[in-house]
Design a protein around this motif. Sequence first.
Motif, PDB file in Angstrom:
ATOM      1  N   GLY A  43      39.163  77.518  50.913  1.00 18.42           N
ATOM      2  CA  GLY A  43      40.256  76.689  50.433  1.00 18.42           C
ATOM      3  C   GLY A  43      40.099  75.246  50.892  1.00 18.42           C
ATOM      4  N   TRP A  44      39.465  75.034  52.031  1.00 16.95           N
ATOM      5  CA  TRP A  44      39.281  73.676  52.549  1.00 16.95           C
ATOM      6  C   TRP A  44      38.313  72.876  51.704  1.00 16.95           C
ATOM      7  N   MET A  45      37.390  73.548  50.981  1.00 17.11           N
ATOM      8  CA  MET A  45      36.422  72.804  50.181  1.00 17.11           C
ATOM      9  C   MET A  45      37.028  72.338  48.860  1.00 17.11           C
ATOM     10  N   LYS A  46      37.934  73.109  48.335  1.00 15.60           N
ATOM     11  CA  LYS A  46      38.436  72.824  46.996  1.00 15.60           C
ATOM     12  C   LYS A  46      39.426  71.660  46.950  1.00 15.60           C
ATOM     13  N   ALA A  47      40.273  71.570  47.962  1.00 14.30           N
ATOM     14  CA  ALA A  47      41.270  70.495  47.957  1.00 14.30           C
ATOM     15  C   ALA A  47      41.629  70.125  49.389  1.00 14.30           C
ATOM     16  N   GLU A  48      41.753  68.845  49.587  1.00 15.51           N
ATOM     17  CA  GLU A  48      42.165  68.370  50.909  1.00 15.51           C
ATOM     18  C   GLU A  48      43.629  67.979  50.844  1.00 15.51           C
ATOM     19  N   ASN A  49      44.482  68.962  50.601  1.00 11.59           N
ATOM     20  CA  ASN A  49      45.904  68.657  50.486  1.00 11.59           C
ATOM     21  C   ASN A  49      46.569  68.698  51.858  1.00 11.59           C
ATOM     22  N   SER A  50      47.763  68.216  51.909  1.00  8.17           N
ATOM     23  CA  SER A  50      48.486  68.162  53.181  1.00  8.17           C
ATOM     24  C   SER A  50      49.327  69.411  53.412  1.00  8.17           C
ATOM     25  N   GLU A  51      49.134  70.438  52.570  1.00  5.62           N
ATOM     26  CA  GLU A  51      49.931  71.662  52.686  1.00  5.62           C
ATOM     27  C   GLU A  51      49.790  72.305  54.061  1.00  5.62           C
ATOM     28  N   ASN A  52      48.593  72.257  54.633  1.00  2.00           N
ATOM     29  CA  ASN A  52      48.330  72.892  55.923  1.00  2.00           C
ATOM     30  C   ASN A  52      48.375  71.904  57.095  1.00  2.00           C
ATOM     31  N   ALA A  53      48.700  70.671  56.811  1.00  2.50           N
ATOM     32  CA  ALA A  53      48.713  69.665  57.873  1.00  2.50           C
ATOM     33  C   ALA A  53      49.669  70.080  58.985  1.00  2.50           C
ATOM     34  N   GLY A  54      49.231  69.961  60.210  1.00  6.68           N
ATOM     35  CA  GLY A  54      50.074  70.284  61.345  1.00  6.68           C
ATOM     36  C   GLY A  54      50.026  71.745  61.751  1.00  6.68           C
ATOM     37  N   THR A  55      49.370  72.591  60.961  1.00  2.22           N
ATOM     38  CA  THR A  55      49.255  74.004  61.308  1.00  2.22           C
ATOM     39  C   THR A  55      47.923  74.252  62.007  1.00  2.22           C
ATOM     40  N   VAL A  56      47.813  75.375  62.663  1.00  3.11           N
ATOM     41  CA  VAL A  56      46.551  75.726  63.307  1.00  3.11           C
ATOM     42  C   VAL A  56      45.454  75.809  62.264  1.00  3.11           C
ATOM     43  N   ARG A  57      45.753  76.466  61.144  1.00  7.27           N
ATOM     44  CA  ARG A  57      44.761  76.587  60.074  1.00  7.27           C
ATOM     45  C   ARG A  57      44.352  75.208  59.561  1.00  7.27           C
ATOM     46  N   GLY A  58      45.301  74.324  59.418  1.00  5.84           N
ATOM     47  CA  GLY A  58      45.002  72.965  58.965  1.00  5.84           C
ATOM     48  C   GLY A  58      44.083  72.236  59.922  1.00  5.84           C
ATOM     49  N   HIS A  59      44.300  72.424  61.215  1.00  9.07           N
ATOM     50  CA  HIS A  59      43.443  71.783  62.213  1.00  9.07           C
ATOM     51  C   HIS A  59      42.032  72.353  62.180  1.00  9.07           C
ATOM     52  N   ILE A  60      41.918  73.673  62.019  1.00 10.14           N
ATOM     53  CA  ILE A  60      40.600  74.305  61.967  1.00 10.14           C
ATOM     54  C   ILE A  60      39.841  73.857  60.721  1.00 10.14           C
ATOM     55  N   LEU A  61      40.519  73.861  59.586  1.00  6.26           N
ATOM     56  CA  LEU A  61      39.863  73.449  58.353  1.00  6.26           C
ATOM     57  C   LEU A  61      39.483  71.972  58.402  1.00  6.26           C
ATOM     58  N   GLY A  62      40.327  71.157  59.001  1.00  8.26           N
ATOM     59  CA  GLY A  62      39.993  69.747  59.189  1.00  8.26           C
ATOM     60  C   GLY A  62      38.773  69.574  60.073  1.00  8.26           C
ATOM     61  N   TYR A  63      38.671  70.408  61.103  1.00  7.22           N
ATOM     62  CA  TYR A  63      37.516  70.367  62.002  1.00  7.22           C
ATOM     63  C   TYR A  63      36.247  70.759  61.244  1.00  7.22           C
ATOM     64  N   TYR A  64      36.332  71.807  60.411  1.00  5.48           N
ATOM     65  CA  TYR A  64      35.176  72.216  59.606  1.00  5.48           C
ATOM     66  C   TYR A  64      34.748  71.097  58.666  1.00  5.48           C
ATOM     67  N   ARG A  65      35.715  70.458  57.997  1.00  7.38           N
ATOM     68  CA  ARG A  65      35.402  69.331  57.103  1.00  7.38           C
ATOM     69  C   ARG A  65      34.698  68.225  57.864  1.00  7.38           C
ATOM     70  N   LYS A  66      35.222  67.910  59.041  1.00  9.18           N
ATOM     71  CA  LYS A  66      34.641  66.845  59.871  1.00  9.18           C
ATOM     72  C   LYS A  66      33.204  67.188  60.260  1.00  9.18           C
ATOM     73  N   LEU A  67      32.966  68.423  60.682  1.00  6.96           N
ATOM     74  CA  LEU A  67      31.615  68.833  61.071  1.00  6.96           C
ATOM     75  C   LEU A  67      30.635  68.714  59.917  1.00  6.96           C
ATOM     76  N   VAL A  68      31.042  69.161  58.747  1.00  9.45           N
ATOM     77  CA  VAL A  68      30.169  69.098  57.579  1.00  9.45           C
ATOM     78  C   VAL A  68      29.861  67.642  57.243  1.00  9.45           C
ATOM     79  N   ARG A  69      30.885  66.793  57.270  1.00  5.71           N
ATOM     80  CA  ARG A  69      30.689  65.366  56.995  1.00  5.71           C
ATOM     81  C   ARG A  69      29.759  64.726  58.012  1.00  5.71           C
ATOM     82  N   GLU A  70      30.007  64.981  59.312  1.00  5.59           N
ATOM     83  CA  GLU A  70      29.189  64.379  60.369  1.00  5.59           C
ATOM     84  C   GLU A  70      27.746  64.886  60.339  1.00  5.59           C
TER      85      GLU A  70
END
Length: 97
Positions: A43-70
């Motif tokens: 779900g993190w690859m398809k859309a970077e929406n703010s639906e999960n922002a502030g949740t544990v899942r949102g933080h993990i998916l954000g971390y995965y996005r960051k790692l892939v980008r870096e």
Amino acid sequence: MYGIRESLGVDSVRLKVERRALERIGHVLRMPNDRLTKRVTLGWMKAENSENAGTVRGHILGYYRKLVREAGMAPENIEKEAKDRDKWRNLIQKRLL
């Protein structure tokens, strides 16, 4: 501190965590498409929406996005690259040296 790790040939904890997270992403990407784990995780690859922002899942998916980008990997191409385990492992090693 860096000199000590280097002389002992030990990676930093951050590097180990990042490498393990990228290995996990590759593992999930190689799963069959009907697996719930893959559908939820991707779900993190398809859309970077703010639906999960502030949740544990949102933080993990954000971390995965960051790692892939870096790591310099394009999110739209990583599933294809991860299908070949050896290629994925080599990509991770090269990116995180």
